[in-house]
Design a protein around this motif. Structure first.
Motif, short mmCIF file in Angstrom:
data_model
loop_
_atom_site.label_atom_id
_atom_site.label_comp_id
_atom_site.label_asym_id
_atom_site.label_seq_id
_atom_site.Cartn_x
_atom_site.Cartn_y
_atom_site.Cartn_z
N PRO A 147 -1.31 11.92 2.46
CA PRO A 147 -1.80 12.64 3.78
C PRO A 147 -2.27 10.91 3.96
CG PRO A 147 -3.57 12.71 1.97
CD PRO A 147 -1.84 12.20 1.19
N ASP A 148 -2.11 10.23 3.85
CA ASP A 148 -2.48 8.61 4.77
C ASP A 148 -1.27 7.99 4.81
OD1 ASP A 148 -5.57 9.85 4.98
OD2 ASP A 148 -5.59 8.51 3.05
N ASP A 149 -0.09 8.55 5.22
CA ASP A 149 0.63 8.19 4.60
C ASP A 149 1.42 6.29 6.61
OD1 ASP A 149 3.37 7.01 3.61
OD2 ASP A 149 4.65 7.63 5.30
N ASP A 150 1.02 7.04 7.20
CA ASP A 150 1.28 6.19 8.25
C ASP A 150 -0.01 4.84 8.49
OD1 ASP A 150 2.92 8.07 9.52
OD2 ASP A 150 1.87 9.28 10.35
N GLU A 151 -1.14 5.46 8.34
CA GLU A 151 -2.45 4.18 7.38
C GLU A 151 -1.54 3.40 7.17
OE1 GLU A 151 -6.66 4.44 7.53
OE2 GLU A 151 -5.92 6.09 7.39
N LEU A 152 -0.99 4.00 5.54
CA LEU A 152 -0.91 2.76 4.84
C LEU A 152 0.12 2.05 5.43
CD1 LEU A 152 -0.93 5.28 1.57
CD2 LEU A 152 -2.65 3.82 2.21
N GLN A 153 1.19 2.60 5.76
CA GLN A 153 2.36 1.96 6.41
C GLN A 153 2.17 0.91 7.61
OE1 GLN A 153 5.25 4.50 7.64
NE2 GLN A 153 5.99 5.47 5.63
N GLY A 154 0.96 0.97 8.06
CA GLY A 154 0.46 0.03 8.99
C GLY A 154 -0.42 -1.25 8.39
N TYR A 155 -0.72 -0.60 7.01
CA TYR A 155 -1.57 -1.97 6.43
C TYR A 155 -0.99 -2.84 5.71
CZ TYR A 155 -6.32 0.51 6.34
OH TYR A 155 -7.09 1.58 7.23
N SER A 156 0.35 -1.62 4.65
CA SER A 156 1.37 -2.58 4.56
C SER A 156 2.66 -3.48 5.18
CB SER A 156 2.79 -1.85 3.95
OG SER A 156 1.92 -1.06 2.69
N TYR A 184 0.49 -1.36 -0.07
CA TYR A 184 -0.13 0.13 0.17
C TYR A 184 1.12 1.19 0.30
CZ TYR A 184 -3.46 -3.17 1.54
OH TYR A 184 -4.05 -4.34 1.43
N GLY A 185 0.39 2.09 -1.11
CA GLY A 185 0.74 3.73 -0.76
C GLY A 185 3.20 3.42 -1.12
N ASP A 186 3.03 4.47 -1.85
CA ASP A 186 4.25 4.58 -2.27
C ASP A 186 5.46 5.06 -1.42
OD1 ASP A 186 6.87 5.07 -3.75
OD2 ASP A 186 5.44 5.65 -5.14
N PRO A 187 6.27 4.51 -0.93
CA PRO A 187 6.99 5.13 0.45
C PRO A 187 8.07 5.71 0.33
CG PRO A 187 7.88 2.71 0.07
CD PRO A 187 6.53 3.78 -0.92
N GLY A 188 8.38 5.99 -1.49
CA GLY A 188 8.91 7.85 -2.38
C GLY A 188 7.94 8.62 -2.17
N LYS A 189 6.46 8.52 -1.89
CA LYS A 189 5.54 9.87 -2.50
C LYS A 189 4.52 9.61 -0.88
CE LYS A 189 5.53 9.51 -7.05
NZ LYS A 189 4.97 9.20 -8.24
N PRO A 190 5.64 10.79 -0.07
CA PRO A 190 4.65 10.95 1.17
C PRO A 190 3.47 11.32 1.51
CG PRO A 190 6.84 11.72 1.80
CD PRO A 190 6.69 11.34 0.20
#
Length: 198
Positions: free
Chosen positions: A82-91, A74-80
């Motif tokens: 607004p929901d980055d923390d939540e996406l990191q949790g899902y990942s 989930y998400g792109d670590p190179g492109k933070p």
């Protein structure tokens, strides 16, 4: 057929490889299998059923090539965002329950490629024609892709580099052999994809 995969009846593929090509492919694939590793193995004596539910790592690999082979879901670590923390949790959660299986699958495919190269090498010292069934062809396709991703990451190849300066390196550049391997693997992969397309 030299250097190109050709279709076989029943969905398989064949390619002629010489002794040097077999050696290079085997060496690169062995290194890939070692890089991938077995994943987290259950302790000896653990319940076999429990091993099905062994949790894997929740953090992305620190090695750039492994991070490319096992990216965040989930998400792109190179492109933070607004929901980055939540996406990191899902990942992290997704990784915990899938990475060990993914590693095992990639390693199994790499080891099958090595076995088929060993069988071909045993047939004669000058190489020969490698014949793969449909399942082996898929394993080869995945391993060729993983090899290219790994080498491309080591060479820091980006989409903008396609046709760029890496392809015009002088022979004295220490990256030249890896670039040549990268291009050769790409050609093999492309012909295998074409062979497997209906």
């Amino acid at each position: 057929m030299a250097g190109r995969f050709e279709p076989l009846a029943g969905g398989g593929a064949a390619v002629a490889l010489d002794e040097v090509e077999i050696s290079i492919l085997r060496s690169l694939t062995q290194q890939l299998a070692e890089l991938i590793g077995p994943g987290e193995e259950p302790a000896e004596g653990d319940d076999p059923l429990a091993s099905l539910f062994t949790e894997g790592p929740s953090e992305p690999p620190s090695d750039a090539a492994l991070a490319r082979l096992f990216p965040d879901a989930y998400g792109d670590p190179g492109k933070p965002g607004p929901d980055d923390d939540e996406l990191q949790g899902y990942s992290a959660e997704f990784r915990r329950f899938t990475e060990n299986d993914l590693r095992g699958g990639k390693r199994t495919a790499a080891l099958q490629v090595i076995r088929s190269l060993d069988e071909l090498a045993a047939q004669g010292k000058d190489g020969g024609v490698l014949k793969l069934n449909a399942e082996e062809s898929q394993q080869w396709l995945g391993t060729l892709n993983d090899l290219r991703l790994t080498i491309g990451t080591r060479l820091e190849v980006t989409d903008e580099d396609e046709g760029g300066e890496l392809y015009r390196l002088p022979d004295s550049d220490p990256r030249k052999p890896m670039v040549m391997a990268y291009l050769w693997l790409g050609a093999l992969q492309e012909t295998l994809v074409e062979t497997l397309m209906p």
